[in-house]
Every structure is written in C-alpha cells, then in structure tokens.
Design a protein around this motif. Sequence first.
Motif: not given
Length: 74
Positions: A23-28, A40-48, A50-55
């Motif tokens: 996910s770090g590679i994907y986030m970059l 806001n759009v970039r922040q929402n994608r990062i939060f998405d 992180l949520l996928i990681d948690i699940l």
Amino acid sequence: MQAVLSIYLKSLLISAVFVIIVSGIYMLGVISRSYNQPKNVRQNRIFDILLIDILTIPVLSFAVVAVLIILKAR
C-alpha cells in the motif's frame, strides 16, 4: 494453545508488513499521479487505502496462518 497464538501473531506481523509495503508503493503512485487534484481528493484516496489495509490484514493473516501450519507440519 500458545503455539497457535504464536503462529497467528507471526502471520499477523508478516501480513501487516506485506500490506504496508504494497500500500505504501501504491500510495506513492496515487500521490504522484494526482498531484494536480485538490488536497481533499488525495486525502480521501489515502484514507480509502488505509481502510482497505485495516480490512485486508486480518484476512490475509489467516491465509498466512494456513501456510505456516503446513510448513510447520513438514
């Protein structure tokens, strides 16, 4: 009982490290591609992500438990 717990904790660590790296590679990639988009759009994608990681981490850890049990049985 402690053997099963130690195997599960190992698999949890392995899956967490794997998911964090991927996910770090994907986030970059997401951050570099969407540089022109609003914050806001970039922040929402990062939060998405992180949520996928948690699940994903617990589900993947059970798969890794199965592999570790098979390898330990050999």
